[in-house]
Design an enzyme around this catalytic site. Structure first.
Site, PDB file in Angstrom:
ATOM      1  N   ARG A  90      -7.377  34.070 -42.800  1.00  0.00           N
ATOM      2  CA  ARG A  90      -6.625  32.944 -42.186  1.00  0.00           C
ATOM      3  C   ARG A  90      -6.970  31.632 -42.897  1.00  0.00           C
ATOM      4  NH1 ARG A  90      -8.044  28.722 -40.676  1.00  0.00           N
ATOM      5  NH2 ARG A  90      -9.640  29.532 -39.286  1.00  0.00           N
ATOM      6  N   PHE A 133      -8.480  22.046 -51.317  1.00  0.00           N
ATOM      7  CA  PHE A 133      -8.299  20.734 -50.696  1.00  0.00           C
ATOM      8  C   PHE A 133      -9.657  20.034 -50.680  1.00  0.00           C
ATOM      9  CE2 PHE A 133      -8.448  18.285 -46.655  1.00  0.00           C
ATOM     10  CZ  PHE A 133      -7.259  17.567 -46.675  1.00  0.00           C
ATOM     11  N   TRP A 158     -18.249  21.828 -49.883  1.00  0.00           N
ATOM     12  CA  TRP A 158     -17.751  22.790 -48.883  1.00  0.00           C
ATOM     13  C   TRP A 158     -16.263  23.039 -49.056  1.00  0.00           C
ATOM     14  CZ3 TRP A 158     -21.889  24.853 -47.050  1.00  0.00           C
ATOM     15  CH2 TRP A 158     -23.010  24.081 -46.763  1.00  0.00           C
ATOM     16  N   ALA A 204      -3.280  22.292 -40.483  1.00  0.00           N
ATOM     17  CA  ALA A 204      -4.194  23.438 -40.600  1.00  0.00           C
ATOM     18  C   ALA A 204      -4.872  23.736 -39.261  1.00  0.00           C
ATOM     19  CB  ALA A 204      -5.229  23.158 -41.680  1.00  0.00           C
ATOM     20  N   ARG A 248     -19.646  54.149 -24.139  1.00  0.00           N
ATOM     21  CA  ARG A 248     -21.104  54.064 -24.166  1.00  0.00           C
ATOM     22  C   ARG A 248     -21.647  54.359 -22.757  1.00  0.00           C
ATOM     23  NH1 ARG A 248     -25.835  54.538 -26.878  1.00  0.00           N
ATOM     24  NH2 ARG A 248     -27.426  53.181 -25.952  1.00  0.00           N
ATOM     25  N   GLU A 271     -12.577  21.407 -40.197  1.00  0.00           N
ATOM     26  CA  GLU A 271     -11.331  20.812 -39.675  1.00  0.00           C
ATOM     27  C   GLU A 271     -11.593  20.003 -38.412  1.00  0.00           C
ATOM     28  OE1 GLU A 271      -8.086  22.072 -40.900  1.00  0.00           O
ATOM     29  OE2 GLU A 271      -8.874  23.569 -42.276  1.00  0.00           O
ATOM     30  N   GLY A 272     -12.716  19.295 -38.396  1.00  0.00           N
ATOM     31  CA  GLY A 272     -13.100  18.489 -37.234  1.00  0.00           C
ATOM     32  C   GLY A 272     -13.987  19.313 -36.321  1.00  0.00           C
TER      33      GLY A 272
HETATM   34  C1  FAD Z   1     -16.949  27.425 -44.529  1.00  0.00           C
HETATM   35  C2  FAD Z   1     -16.478  26.005 -44.652  1.00  0.00           C
HETATM   36  C3  FAD Z   1     -15.324  25.703 -45.358  1.00  0.00           C
HETATM   37  C4  FAD Z   1     -14.902  24.385 -45.505  1.00  0.00           C
HETATM   38  N1  FAD Z   1     -13.778  24.102 -46.248  1.00  0.00           N
HETATM   39  C5  FAD Z   1     -13.454  22.805 -46.517  1.00  0.00           C
HETATM   40  C6  FAD Z   1     -12.367  22.491 -47.407  1.00  0.00           C
HETATM   41  O1  FAD Z   1     -11.663  23.385 -47.883  1.00  0.00           O
HETATM   42  N2  FAD Z   1     -12.122  21.193 -47.700  1.00  0.00           N
HETATM   43  C7  FAD Z   1     -12.869  20.173 -47.188  1.00  0.00           C
HETATM   44  O2  FAD Z   1     -12.602  19.022 -47.502  1.00  0.00           O
HETATM   45  N3  FAD Z   1     -13.908  20.429 -46.319  1.00  0.00           N
HETATM   46  C8  FAD Z   1     -14.212  21.728 -45.987  1.00  0.00           C
HETATM   47  N4  FAD Z   1     -15.272  22.006 -45.142  1.00  0.00           N
HETATM   48  C9  FAD Z   1     -16.093  20.894 -44.647  1.00  0.00           C
HETATM   49  C10 FAD Z   1     -15.925  20.622 -43.158  1.00  0.00           C
HETATM   50  O3  FAD Z   1     -14.691  20.045 -42.897  1.00  0.00           O
HETATM   51  C11 FAD Z   1     -17.117  19.728 -42.739  1.00  0.00           C
HETATM   52  O4  FAD Z   1     -18.249  20.572 -42.732  1.00  0.00           O
HETATM   53  C12 FAD Z   1     -16.912  19.079 -41.384  1.00  0.00           C
HETATM   54  O5  FAD Z   1     -15.958  18.055 -41.473  1.00  0.00           O
HETATM   55  C13 FAD Z   1     -18.224  18.480 -40.828  1.00  0.00           C
HETATM   56  O6  FAD Z   1     -18.868  17.709 -41.769  1.00  0.00           O
HETATM   57  P1  FAD Z   1     -20.431  17.938 -42.064  1.00  0.00           P
HETATM   58  O7  FAD Z   1     -20.663  19.391 -42.260  1.00  0.00           O
HETATM   59  O8  FAD Z   1     -20.806  17.030 -43.166  1.00  0.00           O
HETATM   60  O9  FAD Z   1     -21.168  17.558 -40.736  1.00  0.00           O
HETATM   61  P2  FAD Z   1     -21.551  16.063 -40.219  1.00  0.00           P
HETATM   62  O10 FAD Z   1     -20.347  15.187 -40.260  1.00  0.00           O
HETATM   63  O11 FAD Z   1     -22.779  15.614 -40.920  1.00  0.00           O
HETATM   64  O12 FAD Z   1     -21.896  16.377 -38.690  1.00  0.00           O
HETATM   65  C14 FAD Z   1     -23.119  17.000 -38.273  1.00  0.00           C
HETATM   66  C15 FAD Z   1     -23.129  16.990 -36.765  1.00  0.00           C
HETATM   67  O13 FAD Z   1     -23.042  15.652 -36.280  1.00  0.00           O
HETATM   68  C16 FAD Z   1     -21.953  15.549 -35.367  1.00  0.00           C
HETATM   69  N5  FAD Z   1     -21.352  14.217 -35.420  1.00  0.00           N
HETATM   70  C17 FAD Z   1     -20.848  13.556 -36.487  1.00  0.00           C
HETATM   71  N6  FAD Z   1     -20.336  12.374 -36.113  1.00  0.00           N
HETATM   72  C18 FAD Z   1     -20.510  12.287 -34.760  1.00  0.00           C
HETATM   73  C19 FAD Z   1     -20.185  11.325 -33.779  1.00  0.00           C
HETATM   74  N7  FAD Z   1     -19.533  10.191 -34.075  1.00  0.00           N
HETATM   75  N8  FAD Z   1     -20.542  11.567 -32.490  1.00  0.00           N
HETATM   76  C20 FAD Z   1     -21.176  12.721 -32.158  1.00  0.00           C
HETATM   77  N9  FAD Z   1     -21.494  13.686 -33.033  1.00  0.00           N
HETATM   78  C21 FAD Z   1     -21.164  13.469 -34.331  1.00  0.00           C
HETATM   79  C22 FAD Z   1     -20.977  16.604 -35.812  1.00  0.00           C
HETATM   80  O14 FAD Z   1     -20.069  16.923 -34.772  1.00  0.00           O
HETATM   81  C23 FAD Z   1     -21.916  17.737 -36.156  1.00  0.00           C
HETATM   82  O15 FAD Z   1     -22.303  18.394 -34.982  1.00  0.00           O
HETATM   83  C24 FAD Z   1     -15.668  23.335 -44.925  1.00  0.00           C
HETATM   84  C25 FAD Z   1     -16.822  23.642 -44.180  1.00  0.00           C
HETATM   85  C26 FAD Z   1     -17.215  24.960 -44.031  1.00  0.00           C
HETATM   86  C27 FAD Z   1     -18.446  25.272 -43.236  1.00  0.00           C
END
Ligand code: FAD
Length: 389
Positions: free
Chosen positions: A95, A134, A167, A247, A273, A368-369
């Site tokens: 997906r 992307f 990522w 998406a 089971r 995706e958020g």
């Molecule tokens: C398998 C995988 C595939 C992905 N594919 C893509 C892709 O194709 N393209 C792309 O661009 N990105 C991609 N991503 C990235 C993904 O969109 C990000 O991981 C995501 O937006 C979160 O960002 P971060 O991991 O840096 O976490 P952070 O932003 O550092 O957040 C860490 C924690 O802090 C929390 N947090 C952050 N801000 C706040 C706030 N204001 N209040 C309360 N809590 C908060 C978050 O909710 C989270 O729990 C992918 C990620 C994964 C794991």
């Protein structure tokens, strides 16, 4: 009175679909049964995404299927959602592939691209001959992508891009990267053929989630692009955010596919089971788990269908999608965890699909958020007060 409900479609959502929607759903379900399920445990364990299988998705019209023209299928939103549900019942990696290609890469070209860009890129992308990725997230800009550092500057007629994206799904296998970068005018989207000098991608290894999906880091080191490589139709965060909304809509549906697969696996297991001399499905505590899981599975599927009908009527807002993503991924993960308990020790192995889906859903919860960000989007929509910055 009607017959006893069918466990995997308790509320007869099937009845709410058109013949065409049911036909698309059945085609994708059959394909997943033939092409995904037999290999998925091996691919997941090896940490591989079978690109040769995925290319067939183009042949089935599933890449950019909700877009019109340029070789795209022009299906309605509900059909696209149903395809996402069936693919994710196989594995979230499939997906994700379809979401990234159709919604994150083809949609911005379709919506914000020039006629030349659409004609050049969309038909081969719809056929699966050109793979897209992307690039929005960066090492230091995740939930707050507006603070990205990747920049694009003008040099004569050309653009020169520098920065790092992190990522990125399909990064190292992509032919075309949609890269969002800071410019003097604001954030703009760039179409970057990945063979352009200065572009490189390396994979993230040792993932314990979405293993059957490629996740990469992109490095752009003074990547020089012609002036017409920019998407002309959008400036600012609206570009990436509107693509993400497309998406996320697929995730609202897809997560219910993963949940259904976990529910089905646990139900089958609980009927056979035997402990204490009878099937574990006969114990009240197990039945409570199934009842709770069925309620959430059916509510989530109805929510997805409702949002799909709203999208087809042009009434869906990004905040509606946030509600769907927040609820359905959260509940799918709960269903996966509950199903895992029913399988006991067997539930921790790849012999059953449950822990694979459970681990995948941890990524789906974050990308995706995140759950937190969608909660805050709803909080803002309800109170008028913005709490996330
Ligand atoms: C398998 C995988 C595939 C992905 N594919 C893509 C892709 O194709 N393209 C792309 O661009 N990105 C991609 N991503 C990235 C993904 O969109 C990000 O991981 C995501 O937006 C979160 O960002 P971060 O991991 O840096 O976490 P952070 O932003 O550092 O957040 C860490 C924690 O802090 C929390 N947090 C952050 N801000 C706040 C706030 N204001 N209040 C309360 N809590 C908060 C978050 O909710 C989270 O729990 C992918 C990620 C994964 C794991």
């Amino acid at each position: 009175m009607a017959d006893s409900p069918e466990p995997l479609d308790f509320l007869d959502v099937d009845h709410l679909l058109t013949d065409e929607e049911r036909a698309i759903r059945d085609t994708v379900r059959d394909w997943v049964g033939e092409r995904v399920l037999p290999g998925i445990e091996t691919w997941f364990e090896a940490g591989e995404f079978p690109l040769e299988v995925a290319k067939e998705l183009g042949g089935m019209g599933l890449l950019g299927m909700h877009l019109t023209g340029y070789g795209c299928a022009g299906s309605n939103a509900v059909s696209y959602g149903l395809a996402c549900l069936e693919l994710e019942a196989g594995d979230s990696g499939f997906r994700s592939y379809v979401s990234v290609q159709g919604s994150l890469c083809m949609f911005p070209i379709w919506k914000f691209g020039s006629e030349e860009q659409k004609e050049r890129w969309l038909p081969p992308m719809a056929r699966g001959e050109v793979i897209g990725c992307f690039g929005l997230t960066e090492p230091d800009a995740g939930s707050d992508p507006g603070r990205m550092r990747t920049s694009a500057r003008r040099d004569g007629d050309d653009w020169v891009l520098s920065g790092t994206k992190m990522w990125i799904t399909n990064g190292s296998v992509a032919d075309l990267a949609i890269v969002w970068a800071r410019t003097d005018e604001g954030i703009r989207g760039f179409l970057v053929p990945t063979e352009t000098p200065g572009f490189s991608a390396s994979d993230v290894h040792r993932k314990l989630s979405l293993r059957a999906s490629v996740t990469s880091e992109l490095v752009l080191d003074e990547v020089r692009l012609p002036g017409d490589a920019v998407l002309p139709g959008v400036t600012g965060m609206k570009g990436p955010l509107s693509s993400l909304s497309e998406a996320r809509f697929g995730i609202v549906w897809g997560s219910m596919g993963a949940a259904r697969a976990c529910f089905a696996s646990a139900l089958e297991y609980a009927k056979t089971r035997v402990q204490w001399g009878k099937p574990i499905g006969g114990f009240q505590l197990t039945q409570r788990k199934f009842a709770d899981m069925a309620v959430e599975l059916n509510k989530g599927t109805l929510l997805a269908l409702h949002l799909g009908r709203m999208k087809d009527e042009g009434r869906l807002s990004p905040q509606h999608v946030s509600m769907g993503k927040l609820n359905n991924v959260r509940e799918a993960l709960e269903i996966a965890r509950e199903a895992r308990t029913i399988l006991g020790a067997s539930g921790i192995t790849l012999e059953y699909p449950v822990i694979r889906h459970m681990n995948n859903l941890e990524s789906v919860l974050t990308y995706e958020g995140t759950t937190e960000i969608h909660t805050l989007i709803l909080g803002e929509a309800l109170t008028g007060l913005r709490a996330y910055e």
